[in-house]
Design a protein around this motif. Sequence first.
Motif, PDB file in Angstrom:
ATOM      1  N   ALA A   9     -16.974   4.424  39.805  1.00 10.62           N
ATOM      2  CA  ALA A   9     -17.998   3.808  38.973  1.00 10.62           C
ATOM      3  C   ALA A   9     -18.047   4.586  37.670  1.00 10.62           C
ATOM      4  CB  ALA A   9     -19.357   3.849  39.664  1.00 10.62           C
ATOM      5  N   ASN A  10     -17.995   3.882  36.569  1.00  8.67           N
ATOM      6  CA  ASN A  10     -18.111   4.482  35.247  1.00  8.67           C
ATOM      7  C   ASN A  10     -19.253   3.770  34.534  1.00  8.67           C
ATOM      8  OD1 ASN A  10     -15.792   6.271  35.340  1.00  8.67           O
ATOM      9  ND2 ASN A  10     -14.582   4.412  35.375  1.00  8.67           N
ATOM     10  N   VAL A  11     -20.217   4.553  34.071  1.00  9.38           N
ATOM     11  CA  VAL A  11     -21.429   3.993  33.488  1.00  9.38           C
ATOM     12  C   VAL A  11     -21.678   4.660  32.143  1.00  9.38           C
ATOM     13  CG1 VAL A  11     -23.913   3.683  33.832  1.00  9.38           C
ATOM     14  CG2 VAL A  11     -22.383   3.688  35.810  1.00  9.38           C
ATOM     15  N   SER A  44     -22.474  16.366  43.214  1.00 13.97           N
ATOM     16  CA  SER A  44     -21.915  15.844  44.461  1.00 13.97           C
ATOM     17  C   SER A  44     -23.029  15.608  45.473  1.00 13.97           C
ATOM     18  CB  SER A  44     -20.888  16.817  45.040  1.00 13.97           C
ATOM     19  OG  SER A  44     -21.515  18.022  45.413  1.00 13.97           O
ATOM     20  N   LYS A  45     -22.755  14.658  46.353  1.00 19.07           N
ATOM     21  CA  LYS A  45     -23.664  14.348  47.460  1.00 19.07           C
ATOM     22  C   LYS A  45     -22.803  13.706  48.539  1.00 19.07           C
ATOM     23  CE  LYS A  45     -27.716  11.575  48.658  1.00 19.07           C
ATOM     24  NZ  LYS A  45     -28.669  10.581  48.125  1.00 19.07           N
ATOM     25  N   GLY A  46     -22.626  14.434  49.634  1.00 16.94           N
ATOM     26  CA  GLY A  46     -21.736  13.929  50.682  1.00 16.94           C
ATOM     27  C   GLY A  46     -20.332  13.793  50.133  1.00 16.94           C
ATOM     28  N   GLN A  47     -19.758  12.603  50.240  1.00 15.68           N
ATOM     29  CA  GLN A  47     -18.404  12.372  49.753  1.00 15.68           C
ATOM     30  C   GLN A  47     -18.362  11.822  48.333  1.00 15.68           C
ATOM     31  OE1 GLN A  47     -16.930   9.965  53.112  1.00 15.68           O
ATOM     32  NE2 GLN A  47     -15.526  11.658  53.487  1.00 15.68           N
ATOM     33  N   VAL A  48     -19.532  11.637  47.728  1.00 13.53           N
ATOM     34  CA  VAL A  48     -19.602  11.139  46.354  1.00 13.53           C
ATOM     35  C   VAL A  48     -19.569  12.329  45.398  1.00 13.53           C
ATOM     36  CG1 VAL A  48     -20.977   9.866  44.669  1.00 13.53           C
ATOM     37  CG2 VAL A  48     -20.938   9.119  47.053  1.00 13.53           C
ATOM     38  N   LYS A  56     -20.954   9.482  29.203  1.00 12.49           N
ATOM     39  CA  LYS A  56     -20.324   8.665  30.245  1.00 12.49           C
ATOM     40  C   LYS A  56     -20.570   9.317  31.593  1.00 12.49           C
ATOM     41  CE  LYS A  56     -17.924   6.029  27.355  1.00 12.49           C
ATOM     42  NZ  LYS A  56     -18.293   4.707  27.047  1.00 12.49           N
ATOM     43  N   LEU A  57     -20.933   8.512  32.554  1.00 13.65           N
ATOM     44  CA  LEU A  57     -21.146   8.963  33.921  1.00 13.65           C
ATOM     45  C   LEU A  57     -19.971   8.448  34.754  1.00 13.65           C
ATOM     46  CD1 LEU A  57     -23.299  10.313  35.797  1.00 13.65           C
ATOM     47  CD2 LEU A  57     -24.004   7.996  36.351  1.00 13.65           C
ATOM     48  N   HIS A  58     -19.235   9.361  35.385  1.00 10.35           N
ATOM     49  CA  HIS A  58     -18.075   9.010  36.201  1.00 10.35           C
ATOM     50  C   HIS A  58     -18.362   9.441  37.639  1.00 10.35           C
ATOM     51  CE1 HIS A  58     -15.758   8.482  32.472  1.00 10.35           C
ATOM     52  NE2 HIS A  58     -16.377   9.582  32.069  1.00 10.35           N
ATOM     53  N   MET A  59     -18.172   8.516  38.581  1.00  9.09           N
ATOM     54  CA  MET A  59     -18.413   8.820  39.990  1.00  9.09           C
ATOM     55  C   MET A  59     -17.244   8.305  40.819  1.00  9.09           C
ATOM     56  SD  MET A  59     -22.444   7.743  40.145  1.00  9.09           S
ATOM     57  CE  MET A  59     -22.876   8.605  41.638  1.00  9.09           C
ATOM     58  N   LYS A  60     -16.890   9.055  41.890  1.00 10.63           N
ATOM     59  CA  LYS A  60     -15.818   8.654  42.801  1.00 10.63           C
ATOM     60  C   LYS A  60     -16.239   8.920  44.240  1.00 10.63           C
ATOM     61  CE  LYS A  60     -11.926   9.531  39.761  1.00 10.63           C
ATOM     62  NZ  LYS A  60     -10.641  10.203  39.599  1.00 10.63           N
ATOM     63  N   ALA A  61     -15.721   8.090  45.150  1.00  8.02           N
ATOM     64  CA  ALA A  61     -15.970   8.258  46.584  1.00  8.02           C
ATOM     65  C   ALA A  61     -14.859   7.560  47.351  1.00  8.02           C
ATOM     66  CB  ALA A  61     -17.322   7.663  46.968  1.00  8.02           C
ATOM     67  N   PRO A  62     -14.566   8.025  48.570  1.00 10.68           N
ATOM     68  CA  PRO A  62     -13.565   7.333  49.394  1.00 10.68           C
ATOM     69  C   PRO A  62     -13.980   5.880  49.639  1.00 10.68           C
ATOM     70  CG  PRO A  62     -14.129   9.457  50.357  1.00 10.68           C
ATOM     71  CD  PRO A  62     -15.108   9.206  49.245  1.00 10.68           C
ATOM     72  N   GLY A  64     -15.165   2.574  51.138  1.00 11.66           N
ATOM     73  CA  GLY A  64     -16.160   2.363  52.176  1.00 11.66           C
ATOM     74  C   GLY A  64     -17.407   3.210  52.001  1.00 11.66           C
ATOM     75  N   THR A  65     -17.356   4.196  51.114  1.00 10.62           N
ATOM     76  CA  THR A  65     -18.522   5.023  50.837  1.00 10.62           C
ATOM     77  C   THR A  65     -19.230   4.433  49.626  1.00 10.62           C
ATOM     78  OG1 THR A  65     -17.383   6.996  51.627  1.00 10.62           O
ATOM     79  CG2 THR A  65     -19.323   7.352  50.260  1.00 10.62           C
ATOM     80  N   PRO A  66     -20.490   4.010  49.777  1.00  6.95           N
ATOM     81  CA  PRO A  66     -21.176   3.389  48.647  1.00  6.95           C
ATOM     82  C   PRO A  66     -21.465   4.394  47.529  1.00  6.95           C
ATOM     83  CG  PRO A  66     -22.669   3.645  50.504  1.00  6.95           C
ATOM     84  CD  PRO A  66     -21.316   4.071  50.972  1.00  6.95           C
ATOM     85  N   ILE A  67     -21.380   3.913  46.305  1.00  9.32           N
ATOM     86  CA  ILE A  67     -21.757   4.692  45.130  1.00  9.32           C
ATOM     87  C   ILE A  67     -23.028   4.054  44.581  1.00  9.32           C
ATOM     88  CG2 ILE A  67     -21.110   5.383  42.804  1.00  9.32           C
ATOM     89  CD1 ILE A  67     -18.200   5.321  43.681  1.00  9.32           C
ATOM     90  N   ASP A  68     -24.123   4.775  44.680  1.00  6.37           N
ATOM     91  CA  ASP A  68     -25.436   4.231  44.315  1.00  6.37           C
ATOM     92  C   ASP A  68     -25.829   4.677  42.909  1.00  6.37           C
ATOM     93  OD1 ASP A  68     -27.933   3.111  44.288  1.00  6.37           O
ATOM     94  OD2 ASP A  68     -28.762   4.373  45.876  1.00  6.37           O
ATOM     95  N   THR A  69     -25.329   3.961  41.895  1.00  8.37           N
ATOM     96  CA  THR A  69     -25.686   4.313  40.520  1.00  8.37           C
ATOM     97  C   THR A  69     -27.160   4.028  40.244  1.00  8.37           C
ATOM     98  OG1 THR A  69     -24.920   2.153  39.760  1.00  8.37           O
ATOM     99  CG2 THR A  69     -23.361   3.982  39.603  1.00  8.37           C
ATOM    100  N   ALA A  70     -27.763   3.123  40.987  1.00  5.96           N
ATOM    101  CA  ALA A  70     -29.184   2.835  40.811  1.00  5.96           C
ATOM    102  C   ALA A  70     -30.043   4.036  41.209  1.00  5.96           C
ATOM    103  CB  ALA A  70     -29.578   1.608  41.628  1.00  5.96           C
ATOM    104  N   ALA A  71     -29.523   4.916  42.062  1.00  9.44           N
ATOM    105  CA  ALA A  71     -30.277   6.107  42.471  1.00  9.44           C
ATOM    106  C   ALA A  71     -30.584   6.989  41.276  1.00  9.44           C
ATOM    107  CB  ALA A  71     -29.498   6.889  43.520  1.00  9.44           C
ATOM    108  N   ILE A  72     -29.672   7.045  40.331  1.00 11.63           N
ATOM    109  CA  ILE A  72     -29.902   7.863  39.149  1.00 11.63           C
ATOM    110  C   ILE A  72     -31.038   7.282  38.321  1.00 11.63           C
ATOM    111  CG2 ILE A  72     -28.851   8.707  37.011  1.00 11.63           C
ATOM    112  CD1 ILE A  72     -26.193   8.674  38.693  1.00 11.63           C
TER     113      ILE A  72
END
Length: 78
Positions: A9-11, A44-48, A56-62, A64-72
């Motif tokens: 996810a890139n935001v 980092s949080k778990g596998q994220v 720019k906000l860059h996030m990666k995860a394996p 099947g692992t959700p990336i919750d950009t709304a959490a930010i």
Amino acid sequence: MPCYEVNTANVDLNVADHQLLDQALQVEGYQTTYSEKQKQLSFSKGQVIGYHKDNKLHMKAPAGTPIDTAAIKRGFRS
């Protein structure tokens, strides 16, 4: 040979205040580290995993692992 998939996810996040972003991420349970030299906030949080640099906000995860950009966003409102 197995294939390894990654969710990304890139935001665009126009936040000049890294301390505010740092606090928002910590509210959502992320561990954070700020590098003054690189002007980069890593987290980092778990596998994220991810980082914020140059608005720019860059996030990666394996896969099947959700990336919750709304959490930010929720963290900013807290």
